[in-house]
Motif scaffolding. Structure first.
Motif, PDB file in Angstrom:
ATOM      1  N   VAL A 200       0.830  -1.203   0.000  1.00 49.19           N
ATOM      2  CA  VAL A 200       0.000   0.000   0.000  1.00 49.19           C
ATOM      3  C   VAL A 200       0.867   1.257   0.000  1.00 49.19           C
ATOM      4  O   VAL A 200       0.622   2.206  -0.745  1.00 49.19           O
ATOM      5  CB  VAL A 200      -0.949   0.010   1.222  1.00 49.19           C
ATOM      6  CG1 VAL A 200      -1.635   1.374   1.366  1.00 49.19           C
ATOM      7  CG2 VAL A 200      -1.999  -1.084   1.088  1.00 49.19           C
ATOM      8  N   ALA A 201       1.904   1.253   0.836  1.00 46.81           N
ATOM      9  CA  ALA A 201       2.784   2.423   0.944  1.00 46.81           C
ATOM     10  C   ALA A 201       3.542   2.676  -0.361  1.00 46.81           C
ATOM     11  O   ALA A 201       3.713   3.820  -0.779  1.00 46.81           O
ATOM     12  CB  ALA A 201       3.766   2.229   2.100  1.00 46.81           C
ATOM     13  N   VAL A 202       3.989   1.611  -1.013  1.00 49.51           N
ATOM     14  CA  VAL A 202       4.712   1.753  -2.286  1.00 49.51           C
ATOM     15  C   VAL A 202       3.773   2.328  -3.352  1.00 49.51           C
ATOM     16  O   VAL A 202       4.152   3.214  -4.120  1.00 49.51           O
ATOM     17  CB  VAL A 202       5.294   0.405  -2.749  1.00 49.51           C
ATOM     18  CG1 VAL A 202       5.834   0.512  -4.169  1.00 49.51           C
ATOM     19  CG2 VAL A 202       6.406  -0.045  -1.806  1.00 49.51           C
ATOM     20  N   HIS A 203       2.545   1.846  -3.391  1.00 43.73           N
ATOM     21  CA  HIS A 203       1.566   2.364  -4.351  1.00 43.73           C
ATOM     22  C   HIS A 203       1.288   3.843  -4.105  1.00 43.73           C
ATOM     23  O   HIS A 203       1.242   4.641  -5.048  1.00 43.73           O
ATOM     24  CB  HIS A 203       0.259   1.574  -4.255  1.00 43.73           C
ATOM     25  CG  HIS A 203       0.212   0.378  -5.148  1.00 43.73           C
ATOM     26  ND1 HIS A 203      -0.081   0.457  -6.481  1.00 43.73           N
ATOM     27  CD2 HIS A 203       0.440  -0.936  -4.888  1.00 43.73           C
ATOM     28  CE1 HIS A 203      -0.048  -0.748  -7.018  1.00 43.73           C
ATOM     29  NE2 HIS A 203       0.275  -1.616  -6.079  1.00 43.73           N
ATOM     30  N   LEU A 204       1.104   4.216  -2.852  1.00 50.75           N
ATOM     31  CA  LEU A 204       0.807   5.608  -2.529  1.00 50.75           C
ATOM     32  C   LEU A 204       1.951   6.541  -2.913  1.00 50.75           C
ATOM     33  O   LEU A 204       1.727   7.692  -3.304  1.00 50.75           O
ATOM     34  CB  LEU A 204       0.511   5.745  -1.024  1.00 50.75           C
ATOM     35  CG  LEU A 204      -0.818   5.155  -0.541  1.00 50.75           C
ATOM     36  CD1 LEU A 204      -0.914   5.247   0.980  1.00 50.75           C
ATOM     37  CD2 LEU A 204      -1.995   5.876  -1.197  1.00 50.75           C
ATOM     38  N   ALA A 205       3.168   6.032  -2.824  1.00 53.80           N
ATOM     39  CA  ALA A 205       4.335   6.856  -3.145  1.00 53.80           C
ATOM     40  C   ALA A 205       4.482   7.086  -4.641  1.00 53.80           C
ATOM     41  O   ALA A 205       5.223   7.981  -5.060  1.00 53.80           O
ATOM     42  CB  ALA A 205       5.606   6.196  -2.603  1.00 53.80           C
ATOM     43  N   HIS A 206       3.749   6.319  -5.448  1.00 54.50           N
ATOM     44  CA  HIS A 206       3.931   6.411  -6.895  1.00 54.50           C
ATOM     45  C   HIS A 206       2.621   6.541  -7.660  1.00 54.50           C
ATOM     46  O   HIS A 206       2.594   6.376  -8.878  1.00 54.50           O
ATOM     47  CB  HIS A 206       4.687   5.174  -7.404  1.00 54.50           C
ATOM     48  CG  HIS A 206       6.034   5.025  -6.809  1.00 54.50           C
ATOM     49  ND1 HIS A 206       6.268   4.292  -5.663  1.00 54.50           N
ATOM     50  CD2 HIS A 206       7.232   5.535  -7.174  1.00 54.50           C
ATOM     51  CE1 HIS A 206       7.557   4.356  -5.358  1.00 54.50           C
ATOM     52  NE2 HIS A 206       8.169   5.100  -6.257  1.00 54.50           N
ATOM     53  N   GLU A 207       1.546   6.915  -6.996  1.00 55.49           N
ATOM     54  CA  GLU A 207       0.250   6.937  -7.660  1.00 55.49           C
ATOM     55  C   GLU A 207       0.111   8.028  -8.720  1.00 55.49           C
ATOM     56  O   GLU A 207      -0.745   7.934  -9.603  1.00 55.49           O
ATOM     57  CB  GLU A 207      -0.876   7.093  -6.621  1.00 55.49           C
ATOM     58  CG  GLU A 207      -0.803   8.374  -5.803  1.00 55.49           C
ATOM     59  CD  GLU A 207      -1.921   8.444  -4.772  1.00 55.49           C
ATOM     60  OE1 GLU A 207      -2.807   7.577  -4.821  1.00 55.49           O
ATOM     61  OE2 GLU A 207      -1.898   9.368  -3.934  1.00 55.49           O
ATOM     62  N   LYS A 208       0.927   9.069  -8.656  1.00 57.74           N
ATOM     63  CA  LYS A 208       0.790  10.172  -9.612  1.00 57.74           C
ATOM     64  C   LYS A 208       1.832  10.129 -10.727  1.00 57.74           C
ATOM     65  O   LYS A 208       1.890  11.041 -11.550  1.00 57.74           O
ATOM     66  CB  LYS A 208       0.897  11.516  -8.879  1.00 57.74           C
ATOM     67  CG  LYS A 208      -0.225  11.758  -7.878  1.00 57.74           C
ATOM     68  CD  LYS A 208      -0.083  13.117  -7.208  1.00 57.74           C
ATOM     69  CE  LYS A 208      -1.210  13.353  -6.216  1.00 57.74           C
ATOM     70  NZ  LYS A 208      -1.092  14.672  -5.543  1.00 57.74           N
ATOM     71  N   MET A 209       2.621   9.083 -10.777  1.00 56.50           N
ATOM     72  CA  MET A 209       3.704   9.030 -11.739  1.00 56.50           C
ATOM     73  C   MET A 209       3.189   8.906 -13.172  1.00 56.50           C
ATOM     74  O   MET A 209       2.231   8.196 -13.439  1.00 56.50           O
ATOM     75  CB  MET A 209       4.631   7.847 -11.432  1.00 56.50           C
ATOM     76  CG  MET A 209       5.415   8.011 -10.144  1.00 56.50           C
ATOM     77  SD  MET A 209       6.517   9.452 -10.213  1.00 56.50           S
ATOM     78  CE  MET A 209       7.307   9.330  -8.621  1.00 56.50           C
ATOM     79  N   GLY A 210       3.861   9.620 -14.091  1.00 54.60           N
ATOM     80  CA  GLY A 210       3.570   9.496 -15.506  1.00 54.60           C
ATOM     81  C   GLY A 210       2.434  10.354 -16.016  1.00 54.60           C
ATOM     82  O   GLY A 210       2.139  10.365 -17.205  1.00 54.60           O
ATOM     83  N   LYS A 211       1.768  11.098 -15.141  1.00 55.25           N
ATOM     84  CA  LYS A 211       0.657  11.926 -15.570  1.00 55.25           C
ATOM     85  C   LYS A 211       1.157  13.294 -16.027  1.00 55.25           C
ATOM     86  O   LYS A 211       2.232  13.735 -15.643  1.00 55.25           O
ATOM     87  CB  LYS A 211      -0.350  12.079 -14.426  1.00 55.25           C
ATOM     88  CG  LYS A 211      -0.992  10.759 -14.003  1.00 55.25           C
ATOM     89  CD  LYS A 211      -2.005  10.970 -12.887  1.00 55.25           C
ATOM     90  CE  LYS A 211      -2.643   9.651 -12.477  1.00 55.25           C
ATOM     91  NZ  LYS A 211      -3.623   9.829 -11.385  1.00 55.25           N
ATOM     92  N   PRO A 212       0.373  13.982 -16.864  1.00 58.73           N
ATOM     93  CA  PRO A 212       0.790  15.318 -17.329  1.00 58.73           C
ATOM     94  C   PRO A 212       0.994  16.276 -16.161  1.00 58.73           C
ATOM     95  O   PRO A 212       0.219  16.295 -15.217  1.00 58.73           O
ATOM     96  CB  PRO A 212      -0.396  15.766 -18.197  1.00 58.73           C
ATOM     97  CG  PRO A 212      -1.065  14.504 -18.607  1.00 58.73           C
ATOM     98  CD  PRO A 212      -0.905  13.566 -17.451  1.00 58.73           C
ATOM     99  N   ASN A 213       2.050  17.051 -16.218  1.00 56.26           N
ATOM    100  CA  ASN A 213       2.291  18.062 -15.197  1.00 56.26           C
ATOM    101  C   ASN A 213       3.243  19.117 -15.738  1.00 56.26           C
ATOM    102  O   ASN A 213       3.998  18.881 -16.681  1.00 56.26           O
ATOM    103  CB  ASN A 213       2.878  17.438 -13.916  1.00 56.26           C
ATOM    104  CG  ASN A 213       4.224  16.793 -14.152  1.00 56.26           C
ATOM    105  OD1 ASN A 213       4.308  15.687 -14.664  1.00 56.26           O
ATOM    106  ND2 ASN A 213       5.287  17.478 -13.773  1.00 56.26           N
ATOM    107  N   HIS A 214       3.170  20.319 -15.145  1.00 56.55           N
ATOM    108  CA  HIS A 214       4.075  21.381 -15.548  1.00 56.55           C
ATOM    109  C   HIS A 214       5.505  21.019 -15.175  1.00 56.55           C
ATOM    110  O   HIS A 214       5.736  20.315 -14.186  1.00 56.55           O
ATOM    111  CB  HIS A 214       3.699  22.695 -14.852  1.00 56.55           C
ATOM    112  CG  HIS A 214       2.583  23.428 -15.522  1.00 56.55           C
ATOM    113  ND1 HIS A 214       2.725  24.012 -16.757  1.00 56.55           N
ATOM    114  CD2 HIS A 214       1.301  23.672 -15.123  1.00 56.55           C
ATOM    115  CE1 HIS A 214       1.584  24.600 -17.090  1.00 56.55           C
ATOM    116  NE2 HIS A 214       0.706  24.395 -16.127  1.00 56.55           N
TER     117      HIS A 214
END
Length: 258
Positions: A200-214
């Motif tokens: 769970v902790a590993v998933h939470l640390a990487h849940e936003k990876m790869g998405k569009p961002n400035h």
């Protein structure tokens, strides 16, 4: 999956990272660091600002997220992220330090591991021998085409692949947060975290990876900003509105640090 497993001898020597190495290997890496010819050291000084230091505490580097994940650590992280034994993994890398001995844990968890040496006929591969940049280009092409790309450490190839995959439609790229992961890995391996809590902790640390961002901008510190080629946002927005690409709540904003 293309796994950019950056666990090569020269890189470990210059970063001062010896996690998982035997005492003999750690001494070999230290010796290599101390006697490496100056002309070869020169190319590393920008990637590793501490390259002149002779005495490095590996544990400190690791706790700061400045060491590549070991093959054994990588195996645990990939499993925590939900990849199973049927996942085919292409190792985008040169010779792993410790060779097959260090890949044993990874192979046990993911038996469908392949490398370019396994996919190409020796005669086909022969033309690329003694040309490290061309060997790297083979890894680059597979990394671009893969369903998922996961690097275990930073570097120019990682940044270029990341940016190219964004340009191709934000293909799945997982950039591992090593500083968070080493804490979680230690807690899991000493029994403080259960397997479920670790996952769970590993998933939470990487849940936003790869998405569009400035792209991150740091005032007066351009060398510490996000690399353009890793996130070519201006190129991605040529044929569509950047605000639509970035989604609600991010309109006309730039992520700026000081």
């Amino acid at each position: 999956m293309a796994l950019h497993l950056r666990y090569k001898m020269d890189m470990l020597a210059f970063s001062g990272c010896t996690q998982g190495c035997t005492a003999e290997e750690a001494e070999e890496l230290k010796r290599m660091r101390n006697v490496w010819p100056h002309e070869l050291c020169f190319s590393f000084k920008h990637a590793f600002p501490w390259w002149r230091e002779k005495e490095i505490v590996s544990e400190e580097r690791r706790s700061q997220g400045l060491c590549p994940l070991t093959p054994e650590e990588t195996s645990l992280v990939l499993q925590a992220l939900g990849f199973d034994k049927d996942t085919q993994i292409y190792i985008a890398s040169g010779e792993i330090y410790g060779s097959e001995r260090r890949l044993a844990t990874l192979r046990a968890a993911f038996p469908r591991i392949v490398k370019k040496e396994m996919l190409l006929d020796p005669k086909e591969l022969q033309q690329f021998h003694n040309h490290s940049s061309q060997m790297g280009a083979l890894d680059f092409m597979v990394s671009i085409a893969s369903n998922t790309f996961i690097p275990t450490y930073d570097g120019n190839m990682t940044k270029l692949v990341e940016g190219h995959r964004r340009y191709l439609g934000f293909k799945r790229t997982v950039l591992l947060d090593r500083k968070k992961l080493v804490v979680l890995l230690d807690l899991y391996q000493n029994g403080t975290l259960s397997q479920n809590d670790f996952e769970v902790a590993v998933h939470l640390a990487h849940e936003k990876m790869g998405k569009p961002n400035h792209r991150r901008v740091i005032v007066d510190k351009p060398k510490e900003e996000d690399y353009f080629y890793a996130n070519p946002l201006e190129c991605l927005c040529e044929q569509r509105d950047c605000d639509d690409l970035l989604g609600p709540g991010k309109r006309n904003s730039s992520e700026v640090s000081s």
